[in-house]
Design a protein around this motif. Sequence first.
Motif, PDB file in Angstrom:
ATOM      1  N   MET A   1       0.835  -1.181   0.000  1.00 22.40           N
ATOM      2  CA  MET A   1       0.000   0.000   0.000  1.00 22.40           C
ATOM      3  C   MET A   1       0.883   1.248   0.000  1.00 22.40           C
ATOM      4  SD  MET A   1      -2.590  -1.735  -0.183  1.00 22.40           S
ATOM      5  CE  MET A   1      -2.998  -3.437   0.154  1.00 22.40           C
ATOM      6  N   ALA A   2       0.254   2.435  -0.158  1.00 23.44           N
ATOM      7  CA  ALA A   2       1.079   3.625  -0.304  1.00 23.44           C
ATOM      8  C   ALA A   2       0.292   4.870   0.041  1.00 23.44           C
ATOM      9  CB  ALA A   2       1.603   3.727  -1.742  1.00 23.44           C
ATOM     10  N   THR A   3       1.036   5.913   0.405  1.00 25.77           N
ATOM     11  CA  THR A   3       0.446   7.233   0.559  1.00 25.77           C
ATOM     12  C   THR A   3       0.358   7.895  -0.811  1.00 25.77           C
ATOM     13  OG1 THR A   3       2.620   8.228   0.912  1.00 25.77           O
ATOM     14  CG2 THR A   3       1.413   7.504   2.865  1.00 25.77           C
ATOM     15  N   VAL A   4      -0.540   8.885  -0.930  1.00 27.42           N
ATOM     16  CA  VAL A   4      -0.629   9.701  -2.148  1.00 27.42           C
ATOM     17  C   VAL A   4      -0.541  11.158  -1.721  1.00 27.42           C
ATOM     18  CG1 VAL A   4      -2.002  10.309  -4.171  1.00 27.42           C
ATOM     19  CG2 VAL A   4      -2.095   7.977  -3.266  1.00 27.42           C
ATOM     20  N   SER A   5       0.363  11.894  -2.337  1.00 25.53           N
ATOM     21  CA  SER A   5       0.574  13.299  -1.979  1.00 25.53           C
ATOM     22  C   SER A   5       0.394  14.189  -3.197  1.00 25.53           C
ATOM     23  CB  SER A   5       1.989  13.504  -1.411  1.00 25.53           C
ATOM     24  OG  SER A   5       2.215  12.678  -0.282  1.00 25.53           O
ATOM     25  N   GLY A  30      -3.657   3.317   3.224  1.00 24.49           N
ATOM     26  CA  GLY A  30      -4.853   2.587   3.613  1.00 24.49           C
ATOM     27  C   GLY A  30      -6.084   3.443   3.833  1.00 24.49           C
ATOM     28  N   GLU A  31      -5.986   4.738   3.613  1.00 21.62           N
ATOM     29  CA  GLU A  31      -7.103   5.644   3.871  1.00 21.62           C
ATOM     30  C   GLU A  31      -8.093   5.645   2.702  1.00 21.62           C
ATOM     31  OE1 GLU A  31      -7.763  10.185   5.594  1.00 21.62           O
ATOM     32  OE2 GLU A  31      -5.988   9.749   4.393  1.00 21.62           O
ATOM     33  N   PHE A  32      -9.357   5.903   3.012  1.00 22.23           N
ATOM     34  CA  PHE A  32     -10.416   6.052   2.016  1.00 22.23           C
ATOM     35  C   PHE A  32     -10.803   7.531   1.995  1.00 22.23           C
ATOM     36  CE2 PHE A  32     -14.073   3.566  -0.042  1.00 22.23           C
ATOM     37  CZ  PHE A  32     -14.566   4.676  -0.723  1.00 22.23           C
ATOM     38  N   VAL A  33     -10.406   8.231   0.946  1.00 22.56           N
ATOM     39  CA  VAL A  33     -10.686   9.661   0.806  1.00 22.56           C
ATOM     40  C   VAL A  33     -11.618   9.873  -0.371  1.00 22.56           C
ATOM     41  CG1 VAL A  33      -9.682  11.913   0.204  1.00 22.56           C
ATOM     42  CG2 VAL A  33      -8.563  10.460   1.895  1.00 22.56           C
ATOM     43  N   ARG A 151      -4.884  -7.438  -8.970  1.00 20.33           N
ATOM     44  CA  ARG A 151      -3.415  -7.356  -9.098  1.00 20.33           C
ATOM     45  C   ARG A 151      -2.772  -6.640  -7.908  1.00 20.33           C
ATOM     46  NH1 ARG A 151      -1.821  -2.480 -11.454  1.00 20.33           N
ATOM     47  NH2 ARG A 151      -3.479  -1.159 -12.294  1.00 20.33           N
ATOM     48  N   ASP A 152      -3.566  -6.388  -6.852  1.00 18.67           N
ATOM     49  CA  ASP A 152      -3.064  -5.826  -5.604  1.00 18.67           C
ATOM     50  C   ASP A 152      -2.335  -4.495  -5.830  1.00 18.67           C
ATOM     51  OD1 ASP A 152      -2.628  -5.687  -2.903  1.00 18.67           O
ATOM     52  OD2 ASP A 152      -0.804  -6.884  -2.947  1.00 18.67           O
ATOM     53  N   PRO A 153      -3.028  -3.489  -6.348  1.00 10.98           N
ATOM     54  CA  PRO A 153      -2.392  -2.197  -6.624  1.00 10.98           C
ATOM     55  C   PRO A 153      -2.074  -1.443  -5.335  1.00 10.98           C
ATOM     56  CG  PRO A 153      -4.751  -1.995  -6.878  1.00 10.98           C
ATOM     57  CD  PRO A 153      -4.485  -3.454  -6.614  1.00 10.98           C
ATOM     58  N   GLU A 154      -1.157  -0.495  -5.437  1.00  9.40           N
ATOM     59  CA  GLU A 154      -0.847   0.348  -4.286  1.00  9.40           C
ATOM     60  C   GLU A 154      -1.988   1.315  -4.007  1.00  9.40           C
ATOM     61  OE1 GLU A 154       2.984   2.202  -5.041  1.00  9.40           O
ATOM     62  OE2 GLU A 154       3.843   0.818  -3.582  1.00  9.40           O
ATOM     63  N   LEU A 184      -9.480  -5.044   2.523  1.00  7.19           N
ATOM     64  CA  LEU A 184      -8.231  -5.090   1.767  1.00  7.19           C
ATOM     65  C   LEU A 184      -7.225  -4.061   2.250  1.00  7.19           C
ATOM     66  CD1 LEU A 184      -9.662  -5.576  -1.845  1.00  7.19           C
ATOM     67  CD2 LEU A 184      -8.748  -7.324  -0.298  1.00  7.19           C
ATOM     68  N   GLY A 185      -7.709  -2.957   2.825  1.00  7.87           N
ATOM     69  CA  GLY A 185      -6.801  -1.919   3.311  1.00  7.87           C
ATOM     70  C   GLY A 185      -6.084  -1.163   2.215  1.00  7.87           C
ATOM     71  N   THR A 186      -6.655  -1.151   1.013  1.00  3.93           N
ATOM     72  CA  THR A 186      -6.018  -0.459  -0.115  1.00  3.93           C
ATOM     73  C   THR A 186      -6.284   1.046  -0.030  1.00  3.93           C
ATOM     74  OG1 THR A 186      -6.453  -2.415  -1.482  1.00  3.93           O
ATOM     75  CG2 THR A 186      -5.825  -0.381  -2.625  1.00  3.93           C
ATOM     76  N   THR A 187      -5.254   1.841  -0.201  1.00  2.00           N
ATOM     77  CA  THR A 187      -5.410   3.293  -0.274  1.00  2.00           C
ATOM     78  C   THR A 187      -6.373   3.614  -1.411  1.00  2.00           C
ATOM     79  OG1 THR A 187      -3.123   3.562   0.475  1.00  2.00           O
ATOM     80  CG2 THR A 187      -4.192   5.495  -0.513  1.00  2.00           C
TER      81      THR A 187
END
Length: 400
Positions: A1-5, A30-33, A151-154, A184-187
């Motif tokens: 997983m990953a942050t997005v800035s 892992g955040e849902f924005v 495919r389990d993306p970041e 899934l905890g996907t960002t």
Amino acid sequence: MATVSYRAVNRVFPGGQHAVRDLNLEVADGEFVVLVGPSGCGKTTALRMTAGLEDISSGEIAIGGVVVNDIEPQRRDVAMVFQEYALYPQMTVFDNIAFSLKLRKMPRAQIADRVSDMARTLGIEALLQRKPRALSGGQRQRVAMGRALVRDPEVFLMDEPLSNLDAKLRVQMRHEVSRIQRDLGTTTIFVTHDQTEAMTMGQRVAVMLDGAIQQVDTPQVLYDRPASMFVAAFIGSPEMNLVRARVDRDGGGFCCTVGDQRLSLPERALRDPSRLEAYVGREVVVGLRPEILEDAALAVPAPTAANTLRGVPVAVETLGAERLVHFSVADARVVTGELLESGGTSEKDETSPIVAASRAERVMVGRFGPSSRASVGTAVDVAVDMSLAHVFDPDTQLPL
């Protein structure tokens, strides 16, 4: 997983249209924005820039700490679900979900395991051998999500994925999407124009207008403490009543005059009560959510004249558990959310849409109890909980 800035991100289209303005936003791992706003506010453009489908005019987008401005879409490790499902009609559900894994030349056994696991998560195990034409709208949406997530993306990007579903299915899918994201905890960054969708799904919500973020916070903070008149009107359904009123002194306190009727203005309705003194004799915009307006005959405790408006219902919507009563108040001047979206804000500009229309509009809406006897054409007293009112400067549109 990953942050997005997003760091001072801009997108200017050929011809000069500034679609995204100085976008600054941090999405945690892992955040849902949710990005929400009216059509044309820049939310989809921001999402497409994240995916690499739209060029960035200036600024930086970083995923997992890596600036991706010049990285090709296929190398960004993001997955996107669009409004249209874009499934391959000639392929089965299994093959649609497995498509990206086959392109990666993953071993057959591993593909079968990954697709089966994803189908189980999405609740579509029994559909794997069907083709898209044999699926309902909700089932197709789950397949589109499975194809993106397998495919389990970041990062998972969703552009109004529920807008083609009927009302009942949209409610169901809101819960499903939220559950899958938690499991899934996907960002995830989710774009919608529907504020109800935004409020019920997002851990945080970014409200956009004219390409810029107006406020970003948890849904409850957006509702309780809107940062501007636009956010106040956009968040909540039905939208907040915004009515122009004159501030007057009332003994040792203050009141506001709506048309020719007075309402108390308690200090707890203000962010900074000390500022109100400067507005005595001037106009403000008072925000009254429908939830704080009730048929005075049903209100407990019984209202006083200081927190009662008299109006005449022009429409009554009976919804079973409540009645939405649209009522006119004599000489009131109501500002609508559509006017705020148009950007007309100048009191000095006599042609400004917010000024012209707020002189004519008198209709407000309240959520009355189901036993209210309010009826069209018959005057009704409306109890107003002024402790929950909001007060805004009409020029800056900021709260007092």
